[in-house]
Design a protein around this motif. Sequence first.
Motif, short mmCIF file in Angstrom:
data_model
loop_
_atom_site.label_atom_id
_atom_site.label_comp_id
_atom_site.label_asym_id
_atom_site.label_seq_id
_atom_site.Cartn_x
_atom_site.Cartn_y
_atom_site.Cartn_z
N GLY A 128 0.83 -1.19 0.00
CA GLY A 128 0.00 0.00 0.00
C GLY A 128 0.86 1.24 0.00
O GLY A 128 2.03 1.20 0.41
N SER A 129 0.31 2.38 -0.43
CA SER A 129 1.10 3.62 -0.45
C SER A 129 1.45 4.07 0.96
O SER A 129 2.45 4.76 1.17
CB SER A 129 0.33 4.72 -1.18
OG SER A 129 -0.92 4.95 -0.56
N THR A 130 0.63 3.67 1.94
CA THR A 130 0.94 3.89 3.35
C THR A 130 0.75 2.55 4.07
O THR A 130 0.11 1.63 3.54
CB THR A 130 0.00 4.93 3.98
OG1 THR A 130 -1.35 4.40 3.97
CG2 THR A 130 0.05 6.25 3.22
N PRO A 179 5.92 0.17 0.00
CA PRO A 179 7.00 -0.34 -0.84
C PRO A 179 8.35 -0.31 -0.14
O PRO A 179 9.15 -1.25 -0.27
CB PRO A 179 6.97 0.60 -2.05
CG PRO A 179 5.56 1.05 -2.14
CD PRO A 179 5.11 1.18 -0.71
N GLU A 180 8.60 0.74 0.63
CA GLU A 180 9.87 0.84 1.35
C GLU A 180 9.99 -0.26 2.40
O GLU A 180 11.07 -0.85 2.57
CB GLU A 180 9.99 2.21 2.02
CG GLU A 180 10.17 3.37 1.06
CD GLU A 180 8.87 3.82 0.39
OE1 GLU A 180 7.79 3.32 0.80
OE2 GLU A 180 8.93 4.65 -0.53
N THR A 234 12.46 -5.43 4.09
CA THR A 234 12.39 -6.83 4.50
C THR A 234 13.17 -7.71 3.54
O THR A 234 13.96 -8.58 3.94
CB THR A 234 10.92 -7.30 4.57
OG1 THR A 234 10.23 -6.52 5.55
CG2 THR A 234 10.84 -8.77 4.97
N VAL A 235 12.97 -7.49 2.24
CA VAL A 235 13.69 -8.26 1.22
C VAL A 235 15.19 -8.06 1.38
O VAL A 235 15.96 -9.03 1.37
CB VAL A 235 13.22 -7.83 -0.18
CG1 VAL A 235 14.16 -8.36 -1.25
CG2 VAL A 235 11.79 -8.32 -0.45
N GLU A 236 15.61 -6.82 1.56
CA GLU A 236 17.04 -6.55 1.68
C GLU A 236 17.63 -7.16 2.94
O GLU A 236 18.74 -7.72 2.91
CB GLU A 236 17.28 -5.04 1.67
CG GLU A 236 18.77 -4.69 1.75
CD GLU A 236 19.05 -3.20 1.55
OE1 GLU A 236 20.24 -2.86 1.40
OE2 GLU A 236 18.10 -2.40 1.56
N GLU A 237 16.90 -7.07 4.05
CA GLU A 237 17.42 -7.63 5.31
C GLU A 237 17.63 -9.13 5.19
O GLU A 237 18.68 -9.66 5.58
CB GLU A 237 16.46 -7.32 6.46
CG GLU A 237 16.96 -7.85 7.80
CD GLU A 237 16.00 -7.62 8.94
OE1 GLU A 237 16.42 -7.72 10.11
OE2 GLU A 237 14.80 -7.35 8.67
N ASP A 286 5.82 -2.12 -9.98
CA ASP A 286 5.80 -0.66 -10.16
C ASP A 286 6.41 0.10 -8.99
O ASP A 286 6.98 1.18 -9.19
CB ASP A 286 4.37 -0.17 -10.38
CG ASP A 286 3.79 -0.62 -11.71
OD1 ASP A 286 4.58 -0.94 -12.62
OD2 ASP A 286 2.55 -0.66 -11.85
N HIS A 287 6.34 -0.46 -7.78
CA HIS A 287 6.72 0.32 -6.61
C HIS A 287 7.85 -0.28 -5.76
O HIS A 287 8.60 0.48 -5.14
CB HIS A 287 5.49 0.55 -5.71
CG HIS A 287 4.36 1.24 -6.42
ND1 HIS A 287 4.46 2.54 -6.86
CD2 HIS A 287 3.12 0.79 -6.79
CE1 HIS A 287 3.33 2.90 -7.45
NE2 HIS A 287 2.50 1.86 -7.43
N VAL A 288 7.98 -1.60 -5.74
CA VAL A 288 9.06 -2.22 -4.96
C VAL A 288 10.30 -2.44 -5.82
O VAL A 288 11.42 -2.14 -5.38
CB VAL A 288 8.59 -3.55 -4.32
CG1 VAL A 288 9.74 -4.18 -3.52
CG2 VAL A 288 7.38 -3.33 -3.43
N VAL A 289 10.12 -2.91 -7.03
CA VAL A 289 11.26 -3.17 -7.92
C VAL A 289 12.15 -1.93 -8.11
O VAL A 289 13.38 -2.04 -8.04
CB VAL A 289 10.79 -3.74 -9.27
CG1 VAL A 289 11.86 -3.62 -10.34
CG2 VAL A 289 10.39 -5.21 -9.09
#
Length: 446
Positions: free
Chosen positions: A275-277, A369-370, A375-378, A404-407
Motif C-alpha cells: 500500500g502507499s501507506t 514499498p519501502e 524486508t527483502v534486503e534484510e 511498479d513500486h518495490v522493484v
Amino acid sequence: MSARQLHLNAFLMNTGHHEASWRLPESDPHAHVDLAHYARLARTAERGTFDSLFLADGPVLFNDVGQRPSGSLEPVTLLTALAVATEHIGLIATASTSYNSPYNLARRFASLDHISGGRAGWNIVTTAGAEAARNFGLDGEPAHAERYARAEEFVDVALKLWDSWEDDLVVADKAAGVWGDGTRLHPPRHAGRFFRVEGALNVPRSPQGYPLLVQAGSSQDGKRFAARYAEAVFTAQQTLDGARSFYADLKARAEAAGRNPDHLKVLPGIVPVVGSTEAEARHHERVLEEHIVHEHGVRRLEHLLHRPPGTLRLDGPLPDDLPPEDAVEGAKSRYTLVVELARRERLTVRQLIGRLGGGRGHLTFAGTPEQVADTVEEWFRSGAADGFNIMPAVLPSGLDAFVDHVVPLLRARGLLRAEYGGRRTLRERYGLPRPANQHVTVPALV
C-alpha cells in the motif's frame, strides 16, 4: 552496483495466493483458464526483470470447488504458450515424480527448453495425499521415504535421457548424406527398482543441457534430495532466524555432497500486500481476511493436520495431541511449519486460518514499498536468502504493485538488474553453468 544480485521468481496462482482473492471486484473467477491473463502476468514479471515465473501443479483437484477457483491448465502446455508471449523470463513448472514416467516428462521439458530458447525449469515434487494416489489406481499414498527413493531414481533416469544425445550429434552433412553421428547417441538402458528405460530420448539435447532443477520440500528427506539435485529451492519460512538456519543447513549439505553451494539458490516465499501507506496496506490485508469463509479453512486445516472432520474448534487452540512430524506421511515440512506457527504465536484456529489464507504458511507481509524492500534486503543481506519467490495475494494488482513500486527501490539499492542485458538461458540468469554431458570427457586444463 552490488556484485551479488537478487533472484526473483513470480509464483503465479490464478487470481492470487490469498484464498479470498477471487471474491474481490477486480478479480475474474475464470482467470485460471485464461491464457491472456497469464500472458499479461508473465509480461509484467518480465517488465520487473524477474529471473523466472512458476506454475504449481498436481495430479489431483486441489481445494473444495466451493472455496476458490479450482482446476488448472497443464503447466508445460501453458508455459509453451508463454514462451511465445515473452522473451527473457524463465518458465518453471511443477511435475510429480510420483505419477509421471521419466521418458515422457524428460521429453516435455526438453521440448519446452528448445521452444523457449533455454528458459525451462522443472520443480521436482513427490506428491503427497491419498486423493492423488487413488487417481492412479493406488489404495493409498506411498510412504514418504518411498516417494523420495522413487524421485531420486526418476531424476537420475531423466538426466540420462537428457544426456542421451551429445551436443554435436547432428552433423547435417548433406553432401555425404549423413544427418547424425550414431556413435554420439547414448541410450540409458536403465533397469532399476522403480523404472526400466531402454532407448535414447527422441528430442535432441536442449539449449541448457537440461532444465533448471528446482525443489520445494523442506523435510529431512527433502533437504537431502535438494542437496544432491536442486539448483534452486523454494521454501516457506516464517522467521528470519528460521530462514537463516535453513539457508545455512542447505548450503552445508550441498557442499558435503561435493557441490558448489553457490550453485544452489534458496528462495523463500513472500506474500507482499503493498500500500502507499502502512494503513492502506493493512486495509488491503483486512479486506481479504474479511472475505475468508472459515468453514473452508477449517476443513483444509483438519486435512493438513490429519484430524477427523468437525474436531477443530474455530475459537480454540490447536489440540495438544497432534502427532510429531515423523508420524506424518504427507507434506511433512508444511505440517510442522503450521503447527509451530500456531504454538509460537498462540493462535486460535480462526486466527491461524487468517494467517494461512494469504500464503498457506509462507511469510505474509503488509506494508509500504519501502517496508517491503527493507524486508527483502534484510533477509538477502543477512544470509537467509539468495532471492525470493514473490507470491502476490491478488492478481494482477499485487504483481503490478510489486513491479511498479518495490522493484524500483530494489534497483536503486543495487540489488536488482535494471534490464536483462540480452538473451540468456535460465541457468545463466541464476548464475549457473551449463552442465557437461555425462558421456563426454572434458579435457583437463594444463
